[in-house]
Design a protein around this motif. Sequence first.
Motif, mmCIF file in Angstrom:
data_model
loop_
_atom_site.group_PDB
_atom_site.id
_atom_site.type_symbol
_atom_site.label_atom_id
_atom_site.label_comp_id
_atom_site.label_asym_id
_atom_site.label_seq_id
_atom_site.Cartn_x
_atom_site.Cartn_y
_atom_site.Cartn_z
ATOM 1 N N TYR A 1 0.831 -1.206 0.000
ATOM 2 C CA TYR A 1 0.000 0.000 0.000
ATOM 3 C C TYR A 1 0.866 1.257 0.000
ATOM 4 N N TYR A 2 2.044 1.180 0.614
ATOM 5 C CA TYR A 2 2.916 2.344 0.742
ATOM 6 C C TYR A 2 4.088 2.344 -0.238
ATOM 7 N N TYR B 1 4.958 4.760 -3.428
ATOM 8 C CA TYR B 1 4.825 6.216 -3.306
ATOM 9 C C TYR B 1 5.976 6.864 -2.538
ATOM 10 N N ARG C 1 3.269 8.271 1.215
ATOM 11 C CA ARG C 1 1.814 8.242 1.322
ATOM 12 C C ARG C 1 1.348 8.563 2.747
ATOM 13 N N MET C 2 2.159 8.204 3.734
ATOM 14 C CA MET C 2 1.790 8.495 5.119
ATOM 15 C C MET C 2 1.682 9.998 5.359
ATOM 16 N N GLN D 1 1.136 12.297 3.093
ATOM 17 C CA GLN D 1 0.008 12.828 2.331
ATOM 18 C C GLN D 1 -1.319 12.515 3.010
ATOM 19 N N GLU D 2 -1.405 11.356 3.656
ATOM 20 C CA GLU D 2 -2.606 11.042 4.434
ATOM 21 C C GLU D 2 -2.742 12.008 5.607
ATOM 22 N N LYS E 1 -4.348 14.516 1.823
ATOM 23 C CA LYS E 1 -4.191 14.450 0.367
ATOM 24 C C LYS E 1 -3.963 13.017 -0.110
ATOM 25 N N ALA E 2 -4.577 12.079 0.593
ATOM 26 C CA ALA E 2 -4.341 10.665 0.304
ATOM 27 C C ALA E 2 -4.950 10.222 -1.016
ATOM 28 N N GLU E 3 -5.901 11.006 -1.549
ATOM 29 C CA GLU E 3 -6.564 10.572 -2.783
ATOM 30 C C GLU E 3 -5.659 10.670 -3.996
ATOM 31 N N PRO F 1 -1.862 10.135 -4.098
ATOM 32 C CA PRO F 1 -0.490 9.889 -3.613
ATOM 33 C C PRO F 1 0.519 10.032 -4.748
#
Length: 378
Positions: A225-226, A229, A232-233, A235-236, A240-242, A244
């Motif tokens: 999942y990470y 990117y 991504r952590m 950005q979440e 802004k997680a949508e 990444p």
Amino acid sequence: MKKIKISECEDKLQTLGRTLPEEGGGLFCNWTCSGIRFCFRGSSLAVKIRAFSSAEQELNHMTAVFESRETWPWIAVFVDDEEEPVRYIETNREEEVYPLLAFGEEEAHTVTIRKITENAKGKVCLKEFYAEGEILEAGEPENAGQAAEKRLRLEFIGDSITCGFGNMVNDANRMFYSADENGWMSHAAVAARKLCADFSVISCSGIAVTEGIGKFAYAIPPMGYYYPYRDRMAQELEGKAEHPVLWDFQNHVPDVIVLNLGTNDATVIDLNGDTQEGIKKFERDYYEFLRMLRNYNGFAPWIICALGSLDYFLYDSIQKAAGKFKAEQGDEKISCFKYGRVRVTDGLGACRHPYVTTQVRMGEELAEYIKKGVSGQT
């Protein structure tokens, strides 16, 4: 003192590991040992940092109730490519200016700032410098030993063991404290120093290969999942997680990828009790993660499927999944490696994790293995 925004001197900064530019002009350096390297000429230097804390749970032994407490990320400051940092700093304010260097007169030095705590346990955004002097582009490290284009490039993917969770405290009963976690003394960083290599770390405590089965699931998403990117952590955290931001794999191809996952998978398989179903799912997901690594990095890097030094329950499954991938994909640049187990006589870190003595030994073992593999002796 002169204020210099990070965005104004970004062309002079060498980024280390995966970093993420902030829309406001700062730079997130959140993965273990990520950071920047540059040259400074002047008499004093400070940096403004925007920091984010993490909430940790700790057992109150008087009430037998878990209580929440705050923990903040740490950075280390290095001068002239020395192995030992000149300063450790706990970034324990939402926004603060931290002194880095001060001299009696103008001097020129290479400066490196690395975050030494993990991404999931607090975040750091470098905002601007305050300088009596100027920021210059860094030259080659004095201890490189070879030209930059020939330096070995390592990438480490792992869990708390790779982060260096609790490696600085000899207390197996202690919970997570950021002051106890030093990624610079993790086996990843130790191995990289032994090999005079550049390195990047993508690791997170508690992370696994699979999402788990049954009633016990993992507290965080799996590594897949990470991994694709930049961060991504972060950005979440910023909401802004949508969207990444993908890592630039094309311009950052490692020579060696060290994958040390499976310890947390084994724990959840054990908790669920359905061992065979869990093992089969792990083998399938491990195979697919190897496919992801090849899809993003190509077939040039040597992938080391490692495990240790806490739990070896899934090592046979790792060998099986790696062997199947090699056979079906015709991929000969994959091997398996088992770290030496934790020795009680070496001490135990927090929550029975590898103490710094074990982390150093793991790094030395891995460096020797990589050295032999690069020279064709494995």
